[in-house]
Write a protein that holds these residues in place. Structure first.
Motif, PDB file in Angstrom:
ATOM      1  N   MET A 208       0.842  -1.198   0.000  1.00 22.56           N
ATOM      2  CA  MET A 208       0.000   0.000   0.000  1.00 22.56           C
ATOM      3  C   MET A 208       0.879   1.250   0.000  1.00 22.56           C
ATOM      4  O   MET A 208       2.005   1.231   0.490  1.00 22.56           O
ATOM      5  CB  MET A 208      -0.917   0.001   1.227  1.00 22.56           C
ATOM      6  N   VAL A 209       0.349   2.323  -0.568  1.00 23.67           N
ATOM      7  CA  VAL A 209       1.047   3.607  -0.593  1.00 23.67           C
ATOM      8  C   VAL A 209       0.158   4.630   0.109  1.00 23.67           C
ATOM      9  O   VAL A 209      -1.051   4.681  -0.128  1.00 23.67           O
ATOM     10  CB  VAL A 209       1.323   4.079  -2.036  1.00 23.67           C
ATOM     11  N   VAL A 210       0.748   5.446   0.984  1.00 27.44           N
ATOM     12  CA  VAL A 210      -0.056   6.401   1.748  1.00 27.44           C
ATOM     13  C   VAL A 210       0.459   7.820   1.527  1.00 27.44           C
ATOM     14  O   VAL A 210       1.655   8.037   1.286  1.00 27.44           O
ATOM     15  CB  VAL A 210      -0.038   6.072   3.257  1.00 27.44           C
ATOM     16  N   PRO A 211      -0.429   8.817   1.604  1.00 30.92           N
ATOM     17  CA  PRO A 211       0.000  10.216   1.465  1.00 30.92           C
ATOM     18  C   PRO A 211       0.730  10.679   2.716  1.00 30.92           C
ATOM     19  O   PRO A 211       0.666  10.033   3.768  1.00 30.92           O
ATOM     20  CB  PRO A 211      -1.321  10.968   1.280  1.00 30.92           C
ATOM     21  N   LEU A 212       1.419  11.808   2.600  1.00 28.40           N
ATOM     22  CA  LEU A 212       2.162  12.363   3.730  1.00 28.40           C
ATOM     23  C   LEU A 212       1.598  13.727   4.113  1.00 28.40           C
ATOM     24  O   LEU A 212       1.271  14.541   3.252  1.00 28.40           O
ATOM     25  CB  LEU A 212       3.648  12.505   3.369  1.00 28.40           C
ATOM     26  N   ARG A 213       1.496  13.954   5.405  1.00 27.97           N
ATOM     27  CA  ARG A 213       1.045  15.249   5.903  1.00 27.97           C
ATOM     28  C   ARG A 213       2.125  16.301   5.680  1.00 27.97           C
ATOM     29  O   ARG A 213       3.322  15.998   5.646  1.00 27.97           O
ATOM     30  CB  ARG A 213       0.733  15.167   7.397  1.00 27.97           C
ATOM     31  N   ALA A 214       1.679  17.545   5.548  1.00 35.22           N
ATOM     32  CA  ALA A 214       2.620  18.657   5.410  1.00 35.22           C
ATOM     33  C   ALA A 214       3.194  18.993   6.780  1.00 35.22           C
ATOM     34  O   ALA A 214       2.476  19.451   7.670  1.00 35.22           O
ATOM     35  CB  ALA A 214       1.916  19.876   4.816  1.00 35.22           C
ATOM     36  N   ILE A 215       4.484  18.732   6.956  1.00 35.52           N
ATOM     37  CA  ILE A 215       5.159  18.991   8.232  1.00 35.52           C
ATOM     38  C   ILE A 215       6.345  19.913   7.974  1.00 35.52           C
ATOM     39  O   ILE A 215       7.186  19.620   7.121  1.00 35.52           O
ATOM     40  CB  ILE A 215       5.643  17.682   8.878  1.00 35.52           C
ATOM     41  N   PRO A 216       6.436  21.045   8.682  1.00 34.73           N
ATOM     42  CA  PRO A 216       7.573  21.959   8.476  1.00 34.73           C
ATOM     43  C   PRO A 216       8.895  21.269   8.767  1.00 34.73           C
ATOM     44  O   PRO A 216       8.995  20.425   9.661  1.00 34.73           O
ATOM     45  CB  PRO A 216       7.301  23.090   9.480  1.00 34.73           C
ATOM     46  N   SER A 217       9.911  21.653   8.008  1.00 43.11           N
ATOM     47  CA  SER A 217      11.226  21.031   8.174  1.00 43.11           C
ATOM     48  C   SER A 217      12.104  21.780   9.168  1.00 43.11           C
ATOM     49  O   SER A 217      13.219  21.352   9.451  1.00 43.11           O
ATOM     50  CB  SER A 217      11.946  20.962   6.820  1.00 43.11           C
ATOM     51  N   SER A 218      11.621  22.908   9.702  1.00 44.23           N
ATOM     52  CA  SER A 218      12.404  23.670  10.672  1.00 44.23           C
ATOM     53  C   SER A 218      11.486  24.242  11.743  1.00 44.23           C
ATOM     54  O   SER A 218      10.257  24.243  11.600  1.00 44.23           O
ATOM     55  CB  SER A 218      13.167  24.809   9.984  1.00 44.23           C
ATOM     56  N   ARG A 219      12.070  24.764  12.808  1.00 43.61           N
ATOM     57  CA  ARG A 219      11.283  25.342  13.897  1.00 43.61           C
ATOM     58  C   ARG A 219      10.527  26.580  13.435  1.00 43.61           C
ATOM     59  O   ARG A 219       9.465  26.909  13.967  1.00 43.61           O
ATOM     60  CB  ARG A 219      12.209  25.706  15.060  1.00 43.61           C
TER      61      ARG A 219
ATOM     62  N   LEU B  97       6.025  35.579   5.305  1.00 39.16           N
ATOM     63  CA  LEU B  97       5.618  34.494   4.418  1.00 39.16           C
ATOM     64  C   LEU B  97       6.313  33.178   4.764  1.00 39.16           C
ATOM     65  O   LEU B  97       6.252  32.219   4.002  1.00 39.16           O
ATOM     66  CB  LEU B  97       5.888  34.878   2.958  1.00 39.16           C
ATOM     67  N   THR B  98       6.983  33.153   5.918  1.00 41.46           N
ATOM     68  CA  THR B  98       7.509  31.916   6.496  1.00 41.46           C
ATOM     69  C   THR B  98       6.715  31.638   7.766  1.00 41.46           C
ATOM     70  O   THR B  98       6.473  32.552   8.558  1.00 41.46           O
ATOM     71  CB  THR B  98       9.003  32.051   6.838  1.00 41.46           C
ATOM     72  N   GLY B  99       6.283  30.392   7.948  1.00 43.31           N
ATOM     73  CA  GLY B  99       5.493  30.093   9.140  1.00 43.31           C
ATOM     74  C   GLY B  99       5.023  28.653   9.157  1.00 43.31           C
ATOM     75  O   GLY B  99       5.349  27.857   8.274  1.00 43.31           O
ATOM     76  N   ARG B 100       4.231  28.324  10.152  1.00 43.68           N
ATOM     77  CA  ARG B 100       3.810  26.940  10.363  1.00 43.68           C
ATOM     78  C   ARG B 100       2.423  26.640   9.794  1.00 43.68           C
ATOM     79  O   ARG B 100       1.998  25.485   9.770  1.00 43.68           O
ATOM     80  CB  ARG B 100       3.836  26.612  11.863  1.00 43.68           C
ATOM     81  N   ILE B 101       1.709  27.673   9.370  1.00 41.26           N
ATOM     82  CA  ILE B 101       0.364  27.475   8.829  1.00 41.26           C
ATOM     83  C   ILE B 101       0.358  27.849   7.354  1.00 41.26           C
ATOM     84  O   ILE B 101       0.699  28.980   6.986  1.00 41.26           O
ATOM     85  CB  ILE B 101      -0.673  28.313   9.594  1.00 41.26           C
ATOM     86  N   LEU B 102      -0.027  26.913   6.510  1.00 42.65           N
ATOM     87  CA  LEU B 102      -0.041  27.146   5.071  1.00 42.65           C
ATOM     88  C   LEU B 102      -1.207  28.043   4.673  1.00 42.65           C
ATOM     89  O   LEU B 102      -2.289  27.982   5.255  1.00 42.65           O
ATOM     90  CB  LEU B 102      -0.133  25.816   4.320  1.00 42.65           C
ATOM     91  N   MET B 103      -0.972  28.880   3.669  1.00 44.57           N
ATOM     92  CA  MET B 103      -1.998  29.778   3.148  1.00 44.57           C
ATOM     93  C   MET B 103      -2.819  29.090   2.065  1.00 44.57           C
ATOM     94  O   MET B 103      -2.299  28.271   1.297  1.00 44.57           O
ATOM     95  CB  MET B 103      -1.354  31.025   2.519  1.00 44.57           C
TER      96      MET B 103
END
Length: 262
Positions: free
Chosen positions: A1-12, A158-164
């Motif tokens: 099976m193949v599953v999608p990946l959640r959007a997770i920031p790569s930095s703090r 325009l850098t942050g943890r919540i996508l627009m």
């Protein structure tokens, strides 16, 4: 099976660009405005999925704004829907009007060049285009003009943890990533990477993860090129699958993958 990946920031700090979780460098934001030395305005707007003949730009009757409508067709049966975009840009002053424009659509990006003329002879030309949040009243009138004027392509906001969400989408997906689990255990993925020509996409499978990379060159008056990269799917086993088994559809700044089950 193949599953999608959640959007997770790569930095703090979060995502490098909250307009697209896959963007790793280059000018941020769905739009870029830049005042040129001759006081023309350059505008770059991301319309992923829109073909060259899918955009309509026309001058408003007031000659103060250009109106833009764009259509991204449903390219695959697994797409959630087509996407329709709409927006406008132009002048906020009373002393000028838009005298002409040129537009060019390629790889999911619209580039506009707006020309204006002074309609109030007793006043000097201003530079009050609708050019984003940094417009100031002191840029009107007789004062010395400072260039470049426009949006900040490196704006830390325009850098942050919540996508627009894409602000120009009238109908359809407002996000850069879409996935659909298939009945056979495979996965369909749609990834927006506006500005990337189809030959500049790369797909790799390493350590059970499917990664997509795209390079968008700087065109016209773009501040710079953009680079995208990120994992878009994970295999249920540690065994990698050959790239040739993944169906890849790349066009108009969007890459679609049909990943078979493992």
């Amino acid at each position: 099976m193949v599953v999608p990946l959640r959007a997770i920031p790569s930095s703090r700090e979060g995502f490098y660009a909250i307009n697209n979780q896959f963007q790793a460098n280059g000018p941020k934001g769905f739009m870029e405005f830049k005042m040129l030395e001759n006081e023309d305005m350059y505008v770059r707007i991301d319309f992923p999925g829109v073909p060259r003949d899918g955009v309509r730009v026309f001058l408003d009757q007031s000659k103060k704004a250009v109106c833009i409508f764009a259509d991204a067709p449903k390219e695959h049966k697994y797409d959630y829907s087509e996407r329709n975009y709409g927006t406008s840009t132009g002048l906020v002053c009373k002393c000028c009007e838009i005298s002409g424009f040129t537009s060019f659509m390629s790889d999911g990006v619209l580039r506009l060049l707006l020309t204006k003329s002074n309609i109030t002879p007793q006043r000097s030309s201003c530079i009050s285009f609708l050019a984003g949040p940094d417009f100031r009243e002191d840029l009107r009138g007789n004062g010395p003009h400072k260039f470049p004027h426009g949006t900040d392509p490196n704006d830390p906001k325009l850098t942050g943890r919540i996508l627009m969400l894409h602000p120009c989408v009238n109908y359809g997906s407002e996000m850069a990533y879409e996935s659909k689990q298939l009945q056979n255990g495979g996965l369909y993925v749609r990834v927006d990477m506006p500005g990337v020509p189809k030959e500049n996409f790369t797909v790799a499978v390493m350590n059970g993860r499917v990664r997509v990379t795209g390079e968008a060159p700087a065109i016209s008056h773009d501040s710079s090129g953009r680079f995208y990269t990120g994992d878009v799917a994970m295999l249920s086993t540690p065994f990698d699958i050959p790239i040739r088994k993944i169906k890849i559809i790349a066009k108009n700044g969007v890459i679609r993958l049909i990943i078979p089950p493992v």
